[in-house]
Each structure stands twice: as structure tokens, then as C-alpha cells.
Design a protein around this motif. Structure first.
Motif, short mmCIF file in Angstrom:
data_model
loop_
_atom_site.label_atom_id
_atom_site.label_comp_id
_atom_site.label_asym_id
_atom_site.label_seq_id
_atom_site.Cartn_x
_atom_site.Cartn_y
_atom_site.Cartn_z
N ASN A 283 0.81 -1.22 0.00
CA ASN A 283 0.00 0.00 0.00
C ASN A 283 0.85 1.27 0.00
O ASN A 283 0.40 2.32 -0.47
CB ASN A 283 -0.93 0.03 1.21
CG ASN A 283 -2.00 -1.04 1.15
OD1 ASN A 283 -2.29 -1.59 0.10
ND2 ASN A 283 -2.59 -1.35 2.30
N ARG B 20 -0.34 5.14 -2.40
CA ARG B 20 -1.23 5.83 -1.48
C ARG B 20 -2.22 6.77 -2.18
O ARG B 20 -3.36 6.91 -1.76
CB ARG B 20 -0.41 6.62 -0.45
CG ARG B 20 0.25 5.74 0.60
CD ARG B 20 -0.78 5.03 1.45
NE ARG B 20 -0.15 4.20 2.49
CZ ARG B 20 -0.82 3.41 3.29
NH1 ARG B 20 -2.14 3.31 3.17
NH2 ARG B 20 -0.20 2.69 4.20
N MET C 55 -5.27 5.20 -3.11
CA MET C 55 -6.09 4.78 -1.99
C MET C 55 -6.80 5.94 -1.30
O MET C 55 -7.95 5.82 -0.92
CB MET C 55 -5.23 4.02 -0.97
CG MET C 55 -4.60 2.76 -1.54
SD MET C 55 -3.55 1.91 -0.34
CE MET C 55 -4.78 1.40 0.87
N ASN D 114 0.52 -5.15 4.88
CA ASN D 114 1.30 -3.94 4.61
C ASN D 114 2.51 -3.80 5.53
O ASN D 114 3.15 -2.75 5.56
CB ASN D 114 0.43 -2.68 4.72
CG ASN D 114 1.00 -1.54 3.91
OD1 ASN D 114 1.35 -1.71 2.74
ND2 ASN D 114 1.10 -0.37 4.52
#
Length: 573
Positions: free
Chosen positions: A121, A125, A128, A164
Motif C-alpha cells: 500500500n 497511497r 487509496m 502492509n
């Protein structure tokens, strides 16, 4: 390690500026491949086998306290936030603190050895949460290099299977100590994840290096090469190839280029006599630390690069980031009057808390991890300096804040020794173009090189994150039956957030990307504007993650070095 005289008329295959994590890895990889390499280091030599690891604090006139060293007399690192003759400035409203190391190996000589991989992740970012930018690479691109770094350097840890928080190729971790077991109990009651720390300290012999003997003084430089530092693990074997020449006390002034804009070498100043010198090289690798590398690139102006080298995009110096920090301490009544025994362990905590929550349910976008300290470490200058805030917890009608003196005070020290703990949150800040360093038009250092000026402010995202850190500290302290020692910082105090730069994790000043209009480097750390210039320190980062940056710097430098070797084989470089 000795000082090597550079052959001034020679053209090296590669010149590396900086000898820390990125520079050391590049030197290791490229000399092993047969390249002739010159390395410039602004500071002097350092050999940890001749360091202060085994000295008692009372061997120092100040019982270990520092004068010019901010972390104490025996700390391995030469440098600090202020260096005589090397100023930097800040714009109004900025409190940026810039730590610089001036020695072979740089900050790798005294860092905490917290060696965390970025997770899947962390490279995407923006996709997201819409903030910042995605990296041009994924976790899968860099995973093979994380694996190789683990196998070359060594890192202990515990496999957790957290998506993560990727597991590595771990050595066995050391056992948790008494205070850490109590922290774990309180954290688990609070719903906070606890795992073994992941530190680049050997718990088993590896690659000719001895296992840690648990003296707990890693910050002094390891005399047995059991922890990671660039001189011990990377530069030493690079020198053994006979392919590496080092120039110490060499402050790089600018990267020299030809009329096409390609690098031809580096101009530097001998810091001992202020004489000017030049090294010729076919490839230049910049690894001076994120802000120092930005300064060098911005000062390397020419007809081909009027805005500074690698800066046609105008992003060099921009998107500066540092880790968000907050801290708290507590006393554990259950550990008052505890038995005496050696529990030194490694030079750092044996446990930590990886990020355990979903930011979609919170009012800030990125996570943090928690580092824990405590135990019966070797007393030194300032030992339990807050005794007046502690001994009133012992009862016996002591006045609050009284402190005491004489036999009673000495006995209080003995009773409280090993009963206090500390917690430190370390979180991800957002990359903003408005946070940056630039050349100060009015100031030069003692070498005549223009210096940096910083613009940096925390956003509400980071401040809210610091608030959440303190709420977590309070809950864990309560659940473990401890007593918090400092009031929780208020909104007016920005919830005790650290000053930018204070955590010494600055990254992002020459970010990588696919578009030359919005980035300085490509995905292999190669500058868009000059194909024979690479940047392999934290400057290349697009975002920061809530992980310490060193392991990712090492992996990116290894990847860039392999790319250079492949490009050389194909006669592209």
C-alpha cells in the motif's frame, strides 16, 4: 580504513558522493562488478573497531554527556543539527531541524537499526486516499532487493503475515524483557498490535560477522561489526576488491557537465585546507542525504541545466518529508524495587507496534508505528533527571516535586531504577510541494558553497495523527497499570508533535516518477535530464510510509546499481 589519494588524471567508471546507506550499497555493488569507483565523503575516517563501545560512562569527564555531539560523548556520529561554518536558514513560521553527519558511513553509524520494509500500500497511497502521488514502482518490483538486503546485511524479526508490514528473511529475535512483557500486556488489552522489533543486528553469525553480544551500545558503533553500518558491512568489502578509492574530508561543490548536459565529474573542496579539486567520472551517483543531495543538484547549474541539474521539472528540493513524531513516558509500580540482573539486550527495543488500524475509520489519512524503551540500561549523565517527578510516587509523605537529597535520594534512585518506560510514535506525513528546501540567495558556508533555506509546516493531517498517538499512549499506559509521567499535550501545543526534521528521516527532495515534467528521477533512480547521473538516497522517495527509510534506501540503491551494470553491458551508459 585509510585515506586514499585520488589519481587526479584518471577517469573513474563511477564517482559516488556520500558514504551512507545508499552510497555504501552502490560502492559495494559496483566494485564487486569490477567498476573503478571514487567515493567522496565530506567528513573524516571512522573505524568502529577502534570506537567507544566498551567504555563506561564514567570514563568521560561528563559521564557520557555530549558537548558538540547531540547524543552524548560516546555516540558514533560526528555531526549534528548545528555544524560550525555550515549554516542553514528557515523561512518565517518554519522550525525545520537539519541533522547532518560528517564522517565515513554518515548516519548509519548511530541510527536505531529499525529495518522495516515498505508495504504494497505504501507505493500507491494516492490511489487509496487521493493524497500525494503513487510511486512508479510497486512492492513486487522492490521485493527481490529487500530479500537480497536481508541476506547480505541481516535483520531479526518475527513473521506476522500482515499485508502492509511485509515479513522479511529474518534471524531469530531476542526475547522480550520484563518491561516489554508488561507493555505487551497493556497494548493487547488496548487492541494495539505488538510484534518483535525488526532490527539489522545479528542474533546469529552471518557472512563473516559475529553475533551481537548484547552490550546494548549500538549507537556507539559496533566493534564486532554485529550491527549494520555502511563502513562495516558495505565499504569494507568494497575496499577489499581494490576497485574503490576514497577521498575523505571532501565537500562536493557541484557536479560538472559537458555541453550536452551529461556529467563529466565532480568539483569538491578539501575541508582541511580549502583547496579546490576535481574528479573525472563516466557516471556520477549522488547519495549525500536527501537535503544535501538537493543542495548539490541545485548548485550544479550550467548552460544545459540553468535551473540546476535534474531540475527541468522544478521539483528538486520540493516534497520534502520527515517522520511525524510524538512521545510519552510512564512509571510501572510493579517494577519498583525490582531485582538486579543484566537485561541489556540489543541496542534498541525488542518489541514494537506496527500500524494496526484502518485509516478510513479515522480523521487522518496515514498510519504510524510505536517504538518502546525502558529497562535497566547503563546509567549516565542525566540519568533519571526527572527524579523529582518520580519519587513522589513512592509514598512515605514525600512532597510532590520535592526531589530530596542525601541518603534518601540515592535510595530512591535505586528503587526506581528500571521502572520507567518510554513510547515514541513514528508516523507518515503527506508529501506537499509547499514543503521544500531551496538555495538561500544570501548565504554561503565556510567553503563558499550556497546553503539551504527551509520552508516546512505540518498540516492538520499530521497534527491529528500526533493527537491519536497520545490517545493510544494513554490507553496502553492505563491498561498496563502504569502511571503517565507527563501531561498529555493540548491542541494549543499541537499535541506535542515533533519539529520537522527532528526525527532525522528527511526524504523526497528529488522524487522518482514516469513523467519528466513532474519528477526528477525515473524508476531506477536515474535523472531524467542527465542519463549518467543517479540519486540513491532518500531524495528519491515519492511518499514516506510509517516505516524508517533506511531499508528502502538500501534496496533502491541495490536496484539502481544492478540497472547501471546492465546498462553498461549494453553500452547504453
Amino acid at each position: 580504513m585509510g585515506v586514499f589519494n585520488i589519481k587526479q588524471n584518471k577517469t573513474y567508471d563511477v564517482c559516488i558522493i556520500g558514504s551512507g546507506a545508499g552510497g555504501g550499497m552502490a560502492a559495494y555493488m559496483l566494485t564487486k562488478a569490477g567498476a573503478s569507483v571514487a567515493m567522496l565523503e565530506a567528513g573524516g575516517d571512522f573505524d568502529s573497531t577502534k570506537g567507544d563501545m566498551f567504555k563506561w560512562n564514567y570514563d568521560s569527564p561528563r559521564r557520557g554527556a555530549g558537548t558538540y555531539k547531540p547524543f552524548g560523548d560516546f555516540d558514533a556520529c560526528e555531526g549534528g543539527w548545528k555544524i560550525d561554518g555550515e549554516p542553514y536558514s528557515t523561512k518565517e513560521g518554519t522550525e525545520f531541524m537539519w541533522f547532518r553527519a560528517r564522517m565515513l558511513g554518515g548516519r548509519t553509524n548511530h541510527w536505531g537499526r529499525i529495518s522495516l520494509r515498505f508495504g504494497p500500500n505504501d507505493f500507491k497511497r494516492k490511489s487509496m486516499d487521493g493524497l500525494g502521488d503513487d510511486w512508479p514502482i510497486s512492492y513486487e518490483d522492490i521485493k527481490p532487493y529487500y530479500d537480497k538486503v536481508d541476506q547480505l546485511i541481516g535483520v531479526f524479526g518475527q513473521k506476522e503475515g500482515m499485508y502492509n508490514e511485509p515479513d522479511g528473511i529474518f534471524l531469530p529475535p531476542p526475547k522480550a524483557r520484563a518491561h516489554e512483557l508488561l507493555i505487551k500486556k497493556g497494548a493487547e488489552k488496548s487492541g494495539v498490535k505488538i510484534s518483535s522489533s525488526r532490527l539489522s543486528i545479528l542474533t546469529q553469525p552471518m557472512n563473516g560477522r559475529a553475533a551481537c553480544h548484547y552490550c546494548s551500545e549500538c549507537n556507539r558503533g559496533c566493534s564486532t561489526h554485529s550491527n549494520f553500518s555502511s563502513p562495516s558491512v558495505l565499504i569494507r568489502p568494497a575496499l577489499e576488491t581494490g576497485k574503490l578509492d576514497m577521498v575523505l574530508n571532501a565537500m562536493a561543490r557541484e557536479i560538472l557537465t559537458d555541453k550536452e548536459g551529461n556529467a563529466t565529474g565532480v568539483s569538491y573542496v578539501n575541508t582541511q585546507d580549502l583547496s579546490e579539486h576535481q574528479i573525472n567520472a563516466k557516471i556520477v551517483i549522488v547519495a549525500a542525504s536527501a537535503c544535501e543531495s538537493a543542495r548539490l543538484l541545485l548548485n550544479s547549474k550550467s548552460a544545459a541545466h540553468p535551473n540546476g541539474l535534474a531540475n527541468s521539472s522544478n521539483v528538486v528540493g520540493k516534497y520534502l518529508m520527515d517522520t511525524v513524531g510524538a512521545r510519552q513516558s510512564a512509571i510501572i509500580p510493579a517494577l519498583i524495587d525490582r531485582s538486579r540482573y543484566n537485561e541489556d539486550g540489543v541496542g534498541g527495543g525488542h518489541i514494537y507496534s506496527p500500524w494496526w488500524l484502518d485509516n478510513k475509520k479515522l480523521d487522518f489519512p496515514r498510519g504510524y508505528h510505536i517504538e518502546y524503551g525502558g529497562g535497566m540500561g547503563m546509567p549516565g549523565y542525566g540519568f533519571m533527571s526527572n527524579i523529582h517527578d518520580l519519587n513522589n510516587k513512592l509514598g512515605d509523605n514525600r512532597p510532590k516535586g520535592g526531589g530530596g537529597y542525601g541518603a534518601q535520594l540515592k535510595n530512591d534512585y535505586r528503587r526506581l531504577y528500571g521502572a520507567t518506560i518510554g513510547m515514541a510514535g513514528r508516523g507518515e506525513g503527506i508529501a506537499f510541494k509547499e514543503n521544500y528546501c531551496e538555495i538561500d540567495p544570501k548565504t554561503v558556508d565556510k567553503y563558499g558553497i550556497p546553503t539551504l533555506r527551509f520552508h516546512y509546516k505540518w498540516s492538520d493531517f499530521e497534527i491529528k495523527q500526533a493527537k491519536h498517538m497520545h490517545e493510544t499512549f494513554e490507553e496502553v499506559i492505563h491498561q498496563m497499570g502504569a502511571i503517565q509521567l507527563s501531561p498529555t499535550p493540548t491542541k494549543e501545543q499541537n499535541y506535542g508533535i515533533s519539529k520537522p526534521g527532528e526525527i532525522i528521516h528527511e526524504v523526497g527532495t528529488a522524487r522518482m516518477g514516469n513523467d519528466p515534467k513532474t519528477s526528477a528521477l525515473n524508476k531506477f533512480c536515474q535523472t531524467h535530464d542527465a542519463k549518467n547521473v543517479f540519486v540513491v538516497d532518500g531524495a528519491a522517495f515519492v511518499s514516506q510510509a510509517d516505516k524508517n527509510p533506511t531499508w528502502t534506501i538500501l534496496a533502491l540503491a541495490m536496484r539502481a546499481s544492478e540497472y547501471i551494470m546492465e546498462q553498461k553491458k549494453q553500452n547504453i551508459l
